[in-house]
Write a protein that holds these residues in place. Structure first.
Motif, PDB file in Angstrom:
ATOM      1  N   ASN A 188       0.870  -1.176   0.000  1.00 32.88           N
ATOM      2  CA  ASN A 188       0.000   0.000   0.000  1.00 32.88           C
ATOM      3  C   ASN A 188       0.910   1.229   0.000  1.00 32.88           C
ATOM      4  O   ASN A 188       1.630   1.472   0.980  1.00 32.88           O
ATOM      5  N   LEU A 189       0.875   2.006  -1.067  1.00 32.80           N
ATOM      6  CA  LEU A 189       1.820   3.116  -1.244  1.00 32.80           C
ATOM      7  C   LEU A 189       1.377   4.416  -0.574  1.00 32.80           C
ATOM      8  O   LEU A 189       2.030   5.453  -0.767  1.00 32.80           O
ATOM      9  N   GLU A 190       0.339   4.370   0.199  1.00 34.64           N
ATOM     10  CA  GLU A 190      -0.159   5.516   0.987  1.00 34.64           C
ATOM     11  C   GLU A 190      -0.211   6.837   0.217  1.00 34.64           C
ATOM     12  O   GLU A 190       0.700   7.662   0.292  1.00 34.64           O
ATOM     13  N   ASN A 191      -1.286   7.013  -0.491  1.00 33.02           N
ATOM     14  CA  ASN A 191      -1.559   8.297  -1.139  1.00 33.02           C
ATOM     15  C   ASN A 191      -0.445   8.749  -2.090  1.00 33.02           C
ATOM     16  O   ASN A 191       0.078   9.866  -1.970  1.00 33.02           O
ATOM     17  N   LEU A 192      -0.107   7.880  -3.028  1.00 32.33           N
ATOM     18  CA  LEU A 192       0.868   8.279  -4.042  1.00 32.33           C
ATOM     19  C   LEU A 192       0.126   9.050  -5.135  1.00 32.33           C
ATOM     20  O   LEU A 192      -0.391   8.480  -6.093  1.00 32.33           O
ATOM     21  N   PHE A 193       0.066  10.364  -4.963  1.00 27.49           N
ATOM     22  CA  PHE A 193      -0.596  11.276  -5.890  1.00 27.49           C
ATOM     23  C   PHE A 193       0.429  12.193  -6.532  1.00 27.49           C
ATOM     24  O   PHE A 193       1.466  12.499  -5.935  1.00 27.49           O
ATOM     25  N   ASP A 194       0.126  12.634  -7.741  1.00 24.46           N
ATOM     26  CA  ASP A 194       0.999  13.615  -8.381  1.00 24.46           C
ATOM     27  C   ASP A 194       0.659  15.015  -7.877  1.00 24.46           C
ATOM     28  O   ASP A 194      -0.168  15.187  -6.966  1.00 24.46           O
ATOM     29  N   VAL A 195       1.298  16.026  -8.440  1.00 22.27           N
ATOM     30  CA  VAL A 195       1.172  17.388  -7.916  1.00 22.27           C
ATOM     31  C   VAL A 195       0.189  18.236  -8.712  1.00 22.27           C
ATOM     32  O   VAL A 195       0.032  19.428  -8.445  1.00 22.27           O
ATOM     33  N   GLU A 196      -0.463  17.618  -9.702  1.00 20.09           N
ATOM     34  CA  GLU A 196      -1.387  18.373 -10.551  1.00 20.09           C
ATOM     35  C   GLU A 196      -2.836  18.153 -10.114  1.00 20.09           C
ATOM     36  O   GLU A 196      -3.219  17.053  -9.731  1.00 20.09           O
ATOM     37  N   VAL A 200       8.193  17.280  -2.358  1.00 22.91           N
ATOM     38  CA  VAL A 200       7.565  16.202  -1.585  1.00 22.91           C
ATOM     39  C   VAL A 200       7.293  15.001  -2.487  1.00 22.91           C
ATOM     40  O   VAL A 200       7.562  13.855  -2.116  1.00 22.91           O
ATOM     41  N   TYR A 201       6.782  15.270  -3.669  1.00 24.69           N
ATOM     42  CA  TYR A 201       6.483  14.190  -4.612  1.00 24.69           C
ATOM     43  C   TYR A 201       7.757  13.431  -4.986  1.00 24.69           C
ATOM     44  O   TYR A 201       7.777  12.183  -5.019  1.00 24.69           O
ATOM     45  N   LYS A 202       8.819  14.160  -5.243  1.00 22.95           N
ATOM     46  CA  LYS A 202      10.094  13.540  -5.608  1.00 22.95           C
ATOM     47  C   LYS A 202      10.584  12.630  -4.483  1.00 22.95           C
ATOM     48  O   LYS A 202      11.052  11.506  -4.727  1.00 22.95           O
ATOM     49  N   LYS A 203      10.464  13.105  -3.246  1.00 18.84           N
ATOM     50  CA  LYS A 203      10.907  12.306  -2.102  1.00 18.84           C
ATOM     51  C   LYS A 203       9.998  11.101  -1.896  1.00 18.84           C
ATOM     52  O   LYS A 203      10.472   9.997  -1.596  1.00 18.84           O
ATOM     53  N   LYS A 204       8.702  11.304  -2.079  1.00 19.11           N
ATOM     54  CA  LYS A 204       7.756  10.203  -1.918  1.00 19.11           C
ATOM     55  C   LYS A 204       8.053   9.092  -2.933  1.00 19.11           C
ATOM     56  O   LYS A 204       8.086   7.903  -2.573  1.00 19.11           O
ATOM     57  N   ILE A 205       8.267   9.454  -4.179  1.00 16.79           N
ATOM     58  CA  ILE A 205       8.611   8.470  -5.210  1.00 16.79           C
ATOM     59  C   ILE A 205       9.900   7.744  -4.828  1.00 16.79           C
ATOM     60  O   ILE A 205       9.998   6.506  -4.940  1.00 16.79           O
ATOM     61  N   LYS A 219      12.689   2.929  -3.034  1.00 14.48           N
ATOM     62  CA  LYS A 219      13.657   2.322  -2.111  1.00 14.48           C
ATOM     63  C   LYS A 219      13.086   1.048  -1.490  1.00 14.48           C
ATOM     64  O   LYS A 219      13.764   0.011  -1.447  1.00 14.48           O
ATOM     65  N   VAL A 220      11.848   1.119  -1.025  1.00 10.73           N
ATOM     66  CA  VAL A 220      11.243  -0.041  -0.380  1.00 10.73           C
ATOM     67  C   VAL A 220      11.119  -1.204  -1.362  1.00 10.73           C
ATOM     68  O   VAL A 220      11.550  -2.332  -1.079  1.00 10.73           O
ATOM     69  N   ILE A 221      10.527  -0.931  -2.522  1.00  9.84           N
ATOM     70  CA  ILE A 221      10.315  -2.006  -3.505  1.00  9.84           C
ATOM     71  C   ILE A 221      11.646  -2.617  -3.945  1.00  9.84           C
ATOM     72  O   ILE A 221      11.751  -3.825  -4.136  1.00  9.84           O
ATOM     73  N   GLU A 261      -1.797   6.085 -13.711  1.00 13.64           N
ATOM     74  CA  GLU A 261      -0.689   5.361 -14.327  1.00 13.64           C
ATOM     75  C   GLU A 261       0.596   6.180 -14.305  1.00 13.64           C
ATOM     76  O   GLU A 261       1.700   5.633 -14.179  1.00 13.64           O
ATOM     77  N   ASP A 262       0.478   7.498 -14.405  1.00  8.98           N
ATOM     78  CA  ASP A 262       1.672   8.350 -14.461  1.00  8.98           C
ATOM     79  C   ASP A 262       2.537   8.205 -13.221  1.00  8.98           C
ATOM     80  O   ASP A 262       3.776   8.170 -13.313  1.00  8.98           O
ATOM     81  N   VAL A 263       1.917   8.126 -12.037  1.00  2.62           N
ATOM     82  CA  VAL A 263       2.722   8.021 -10.821  1.00  2.62           C
ATOM     83  C   VAL A 263       3.439   6.670 -10.780  1.00  2.62           C
ATOM     84  O   VAL A 263       4.568   6.571 -10.275  1.00  2.62           O
ATOM     85  N   LEU A 264       2.821   5.640 -11.336  1.00  2.00           N
ATOM     86  CA  LEU A 264       3.476   4.334 -11.383  1.00  2.00           C
ATOM     87  C   LEU A 264       4.638   4.337 -12.369  1.00  2.00           C
ATOM     88  O   LEU A 264       5.681   3.723 -12.114  1.00  2.00           O
ATOM     89  N   LEU A 265       4.468   5.046 -13.479  1.00  2.00           N
ATOM     90  CA  LEU A 265       5.572   5.154 -14.437  1.00  2.00           C
ATOM     91  C   LEU A 265       6.730   5.949 -13.839  1.00  2.00           C
ATOM     92  O   LEU A 265       7.901   5.601 -14.039  1.00  2.00           O
ATOM     93  N   ASP A 266       6.423   7.005 -13.088  1.00  2.00           N
ATOM     94  CA  ASP A 266       7.481   7.752 -12.394  1.00  2.00           C
ATOM     95  C   ASP A 266       8.193   6.838 -11.402  1.00  2.00           C
ATOM     96  O   ASP A 266       9.427   6.905 -11.250  1.00  2.00           O
TER      97      ASP A 266
END
Length: 356
Positions: free
Chosen positions: A36-44, A67-72, A77-79, A102-107
């Motif tokens: 569970n990636l806990e609210n992996l949302f982009d910035v748009e 924040v988004y860059k660090k979250k990604i 790192k975990v995976i 899909e974009d956040v998963l590609l990032d």
């Protein structure tokens, strides 16, 4: 030889209780995980989604990109570390939830920690009212998807069919894992908002959708290798999993077309993937069909071991909740943490013929 091929000498440390292993055998290991990636949302701000409720969108727009860059980076790192102490590389397949698109998963898969493993992405937009979806990541050199479908979970408020409670779809991805037919069913069942009892019908409804998907696959092939994973918002012992899906806790009781869930035993030994007000539970699980627990024939992938990935860096380092999952977002800001859930994993092993 592939990096995730482990010699018998290494495996012997784990398999010493089995008398039937030959020292002339070697085994290939594949890790299957869920996170569970806990609210992996982009910035748009997506005008077609209610993404304003996500923690990152509630922050000042000036800090969102960092924040988004660090979250990604944290998720990558975990995976990148799950299973590496045993297989030497990250999971072959990873089910995920709480992702916006899909974009956040590609990032995520293109982050430097994961890019060397050439992960692909399976994603379908779901109608969830919080704008969160499920997805599947897979190493292209290990798993080849052949089909994917998202099954709707229909829940209505107060039995009023004009007032739907929109939630996540049940994602089914079929393909070949090292040449073997496999099916992965990724779930994120409705939350316990309003209390366990009041919210239970939503999870039962999702469980019925997952069970129907399993049954449909088994009509085609009773011996189908099916792995069901997710954040179920229920423990292994709850009605949705133990009765509706029918996942059993004792391997000896599992028959053809039935499922085995190893996470109840882990729970009874004190394991947990989530914690709330001093209480631990296992909402994140992976369970699977009978053909994967045949421990007499390892010419094909079989279940070997399951677990919870909870190294120190994933645990809250301080304060009242020390040792809990180190979540990303807290108090309206970014904590620097990872997720409010620990990931789970399963090791599959397959015998490799050794040249004499």
């Amino acid at each position: 030889m592939f990096r995730n091929t482990i010699s018998f000498v290494v495996l012997l440390l784990f398999l010493s209780s089995f008398s039937s292993w030959s020292q002339d055998q070697k085994y290939r290991v594949a890790t299957v995980a869920f996170y569970n990636l806990e609210n992996l949302f982009d910035v748009e701000n997506d005008p077609n989604k209610f993404d304003e409720r996500s923690p990152i969108m509630e922050m000042d727009s000036a800090v969102r990109p960092d924040v988004y860059k660090k979250k990604i980076a944290n998720m990558a790192k975990v995976i990148s570390k799950i299973g590496t102490d045993f297989t030497g590389m990250p999971p072959a397949v990873v089910g995920v939830c709480e992702v916006e698109n899909e974009d956040v998963l590609l990032d995520l898969v293109n982050h430097s920690r994961l890019r060397p493993y050439n992960y692909g992405v399976v994603h379908h937009e779901s109608p969830d009212e919080r704008s969160i979806d499920t997805g599947l990541l897979y190493q292209k050199g290990m798993f080849i998807p052949t089909n994917s479908v998202a099954h709707e979970v229909l829940i209505y408020k107060n039995n009023d069919k004009s007032d739907r409670n929109e939630t996540r779809d049940v994602l089914v991805v079929s393909g070949k894992l090292r040449g073997e037919d496999f099916h992965f069913i990724v779930n994120h069942w409705p939350s316990r908002s309003g209390g366990q009892k009041r919210s239970e019908p939503g999870r039962v409804a999702a469980a019925k959708v997952a069970k129907n998907a399993i049954d449909s696959l088994q009509v085609i092939d009773p011996y189908a290798k099916i792995m069901v994973m997710g954040d179920f918002n229920d423990g292994p012992y709850n009605k949705s999993i133990s009765e509706v899906v029918g996942a059993k806790f004792d391997k000896e009781e599992v028959g053809l077309k039935e499922l085995y869930n190893p996470y109840e035993e882990i729970r009874k030994k004190g394991g947990g993937t989530i914690a709330y007000r001093g209480s631990w539970d296992i909402f994140d699980q992976i369970f699977f069909t009978d053909p994967l627990i045949n421990d007499k024939d390892y010419s094909e992938f079989r279940y070997f071991k399951s677990g919870i990935y909870a190294p120190t860096f994933l645990q809250n380092p301080r304060g009242r909740w020390k040792g809990y999952p180190y979540r990303s977002f807290s108090g309206g800001g970014f904590s620097g943490g990872y997720s409010d859930h620990f990931p789970v994993f399963v090791y599959l092993i397959r015998e490799i013929e050794v040249e004499k």
